[in-house]
Design a protein around this motif. Structure first.
Motif, PDB file in Angstrom:
ATOM      1  N   VAL A   1      35.652  -7.463   4.275  1.00  0.00           N
ATOM      2  CA  VAL A   1      34.374  -6.863   3.894  1.00  0.00           C
ATOM      3  C   VAL A   1      34.272  -5.434   4.415  1.00  0.00           C
ATOM      4  O   VAL A   1      35.045  -5.007   5.277  1.00  0.00           O
ATOM      5  CB  VAL A   1      33.174  -7.700   4.392  1.00  0.00           C
ATOM      6  N   ASP A   2      33.281  -4.741   3.866  1.00  0.00           N
ATOM      7  CA  ASP A   2      33.032  -3.352   4.257  1.00  0.00           C
ATOM      8  C   ASP A   2      32.014  -3.222   5.382  1.00  0.00           C
ATOM      9  O   ASP A   2      32.020  -2.235   6.117  1.00  0.00           O
ATOM     10  CB  ASP A   2      32.520  -2.557   3.051  1.00  0.00           C
ATOM     11  N   ALA A   3      31.106  -4.206   5.485  1.00  0.00           N
ATOM     12  CA  ALA A   3      30.021  -4.096   6.455  1.00  0.00           C
ATOM     13  C   ALA A   3      29.497  -5.484   6.807  1.00  0.00           C
ATOM     14  O   ALA A   3      29.877  -6.483   6.182  1.00  0.00           O
ATOM     15  CB  ALA A   3      28.904  -3.221   5.897  1.00  0.00           C
ATOM     16  N   LEU A   4      28.594  -5.522   7.795  1.00  0.00           N
ATOM     17  CA  LEU A   4      28.127  -6.776   8.371  1.00  0.00           C
ATOM     18  C   LEU A   4      26.604  -6.809   8.438  1.00  0.00           C
ATOM     19  O   LEU A   4      25.979  -5.820   8.843  1.00  0.00           O
ATOM     20  CB  LEU A   4      28.672  -6.915   9.797  1.00  0.00           C
ATOM     21  N   LEU A   5      26.028  -7.940   8.091  1.00  0.00           N
ATOM     22  CA  LEU A   5      24.590  -8.154   8.221  1.00  0.00           C
ATOM     23  C   LEU A   5      24.386  -9.434   9.024  1.00  0.00           C
ATOM     24  O   LEU A   5      24.816 -10.510   8.605  1.00  0.00           O
ATOM     25  CB  LEU A   5      23.940  -8.277   6.839  1.00  0.00           C
ATOM     26  N   PHE A   6      23.773  -9.284  10.191  1.00  0.00           N
ATOM     27  CA  PHE A   6      23.547 -10.411  11.096  1.00  0.00           C
ATOM     28  C   PHE A   6      22.081 -10.813  11.065  1.00  0.00           C
ATOM     29  O   PHE A   6      21.202  -9.954  11.140  1.00  0.00           O
ATOM     30  CB  PHE A   6      23.907 -10.030  12.537  1.00  0.00           C
ATOM     31  N   LEU A   7      21.828 -12.108  11.007  1.00  0.00           N
ATOM     32  CA  LEU A   7      20.483 -12.640  11.155  1.00  0.00           C
ATOM     33  C   LEU A   7      20.517 -13.627  12.305  1.00  0.00           C
ATOM     34  O   LEU A   7      21.410 -14.480  12.367  1.00  0.00           O
ATOM     35  CB  LEU A   7      20.009 -13.340   9.887  1.00  0.00           C
ATOM     36  N   THR A   8      19.559 -13.487  13.230  1.00  0.00           N
ATOM     37  CA  THR A   8      19.596 -14.333  14.405  1.00  0.00           C
ATOM     38  C   THR A   8      18.221 -14.777  14.856  1.00  0.00           C
ATOM     39  O   THR A   8      17.275 -13.995  14.849  1.00  0.00           O
ATOM     40  CB  THR A   8      20.311 -13.617  15.580  1.00  0.00           C
ATOM     41  N   PRO A   9      18.124 -16.044  15.263  1.00  0.00           N
ATOM     42  CA  PRO A   9      16.947 -16.472  15.995  1.00  0.00           C
ATOM     43  C   PRO A   9      17.126 -16.063  17.457  1.00  0.00           C
ATOM     44  O   PRO A   9      18.180 -15.519  17.823  1.00  0.00           O
ATOM     45  CB  PRO A   9      16.967 -17.991  15.844  1.00  0.00           C
ATOM     46  N   GLU A  10      16.122 -16.341  18.257  1.00  0.00           N
ATOM     47  CA  GLU A  10      16.242 -16.049  19.684  1.00  0.00           C
ATOM     48  C   GLU A  10      16.239 -17.356  20.458  1.00  0.00           C
ATOM     49  O   GLU A  10      15.325 -18.164  20.320  1.00  0.00           O
ATOM     50  CB  GLU A  10      15.080 -15.167  20.146  1.00  0.00           C
ATOM     51  N   TYR A  11      17.278 -17.541  21.251  1.00  0.00           N
ATOM     52  CA  TYR A  11      17.368 -18.687  22.152  1.00  0.00           C
ATOM     53  C   TYR A  11      17.424 -18.136  23.570  1.00  0.00           C
ATOM     54  O   TYR A  11      18.389 -17.442  23.927  1.00  0.00           O
ATOM     55  CB  TYR A  11      18.637 -19.506  21.887  1.00  0.00           C
ATOM     56  N   ASN A  12      16.415 -18.409  24.361  1.00  0.00           N
ATOM     57  CA  ASN A  12      16.395 -18.003  25.767  1.00  0.00           C
ATOM     58  C   ASN A  12      16.643 -16.511  25.951  1.00  0.00           C
ATOM     59  O   ASN A  12      17.422 -16.088  26.778  1.00  0.00           O
ATOM     60  CB  ASN A  12      17.407 -18.830  26.570  1.00  0.00           C
ATOM     61  N   ARG A  13      15.989 -15.695  25.120  1.00  0.00           N
ATOM     62  CA  ARG A  13      16.071 -14.227  25.145  1.00  0.00           C
ATOM     63  C   ARG A  13      17.453 -13.695  24.773  1.00  0.00           C
ATOM     64  O   ARG A  13      17.834 -12.586  25.121  1.00  0.00           O
ATOM     65  CB  ARG A  13      15.645 -13.653  26.491  1.00  0.00           C
ATOM     66  N   SER A  14      18.211 -14.504  24.058  1.00  0.00           N
ATOM     67  CA  SER A  14      19.545 -14.095  23.647  1.00  0.00           C
ATOM     68  C   SER A  14      19.851 -14.698  22.277  1.00  0.00           C
ATOM     69  O   SER A  14      18.987 -15.287  21.638  1.00  0.00           O
ATOM     70  CB  SER A  14      20.575 -14.554  24.680  1.00  0.00           C
ATOM     71  N   VAL A  15      21.094 -14.527  21.860  1.00  0.00           N
ATOM     72  CA  VAL A  15      21.542 -15.084  20.586  1.00  0.00           C
ATOM     73  C   VAL A  15      22.022 -16.516  20.788  1.00  0.00           C
ATOM     74  O   VAL A  15      22.432 -16.889  21.887  1.00  0.00           O
ATOM     75  CB  VAL A  15      22.663 -14.218  19.956  1.00  0.00           C
ATOM     76  N   PRO A  16      22.016 -17.323  19.739  1.00  0.00           N
ATOM     77  CA  PRO A  16      22.559 -18.675  19.849  1.00  0.00           C
ATOM     78  C   PRO A  16      24.050 -18.647  20.202  1.00  0.00           C
ATOM     79  O   PRO A  16      24.776 -17.726  19.811  1.00  0.00           O
ATOM     80  CB  PRO A  16      22.356 -19.255  18.445  1.00  0.00           C
ATOM     81  N   GLY A  17      24.491 -19.675  20.908  1.00  0.00           N
ATOM     82  CA  GLY A  17      25.886 -19.761  21.316  1.00  0.00           C
ATOM     83  C   GLY A  17      26.857 -19.707  20.155  1.00  0.00           C
ATOM     84  O   GLY A  17      27.940 -19.120  20.267  1.00  0.00           O
TER      85      GLY A  17
END
Length: 184
Positions: free
Chosen positions: A69-85
């Motif tokens: 791919v040419d680029a990246l799009l990340f979607l994230t919830p918040e778990y304990n003030r961070s990203v999911p494992g």
């Protein structure tokens, strides 16, 4: 404008994930020059350097998909003030072995989606910190923190809030420009 292939990586594994619903909206409203590959990270084995001699097929598949791919799009919830494992594991798997990171130099953007009012602010910025180290130039503006998301979708999973849809449309227009400027 050139056409660009975008990897969409969702950090939530829940079947009715608001992050996944939001990702689908973003893909639907995006400018036509962007096409998408939604990369499933649910079954990627945890990173263990001992496995590099014969890497699991899921690691190889992730690395190959991201390289394509040419680029990246990340979607994230918040778990304990961070990203999911699971999302952190995908970043780790893709960044190895040293010197062969599949993330290297690919422009990206981050959207945090939350039912709460803080809108995943901590996860958004924590992910950006990791992306900086991985040499993924992350789009700075507009920032995308989608809070109170449970009120934005109907039971069929459709976005019903017009101001949110307008914002996400402008976000994807800015992302298209970001990719055009930064993709190699």
């Amino acid at each position: 404008m050139k056409n660009y292939k975008i990897a969409v990586i969702v950090g939530s594994l829940r079947k009715e994930s608001f992050n996944l619903k939001t990702a689908k909206v973003l893909m639907d409203i995006a400018p036509k020059s962007l096409s998408f590959d939604l990369i499933d990270i649910a079954d990627i084995p945890m990173y263990n350097q001992d496995l590099e001699a014969n890497p699991p097929k899921e690691w190889v598949k992730l690395r190959d998909k991201v390289r394509a791919v040419d680029a990246l799009l990340f979607l994230t919830p918040e778990y304990n003030r961070s990203v999911p494992g699971v999302l952190k594991n995908a970043l780790d798997v893709g960044s190895r072995p040293p010197g062969k990171s599949c993330w290297d130099g690919k422009p990206g953007a981050v959207v945090s989606v939350s039912t709460g009012s803080i809108s995943g602010f901590g996860a958004n910025h924590h992910l950006r910190q990791s992306l900086t180290f991985l040499n993924v130039p992350a789009m700075a503006q507009p920032e995308a923190y989608i809070g109170g998301v449970a009120e934005l979708f109907n039971e069929e999973g459709q976005l019903t809030n017009d101001s949110t849809k307008d914002f996400l449309t402008s976000f994807m227009e800015a992302f298209e420009k970001w990719v055009h400027t930064n993709a190699h």
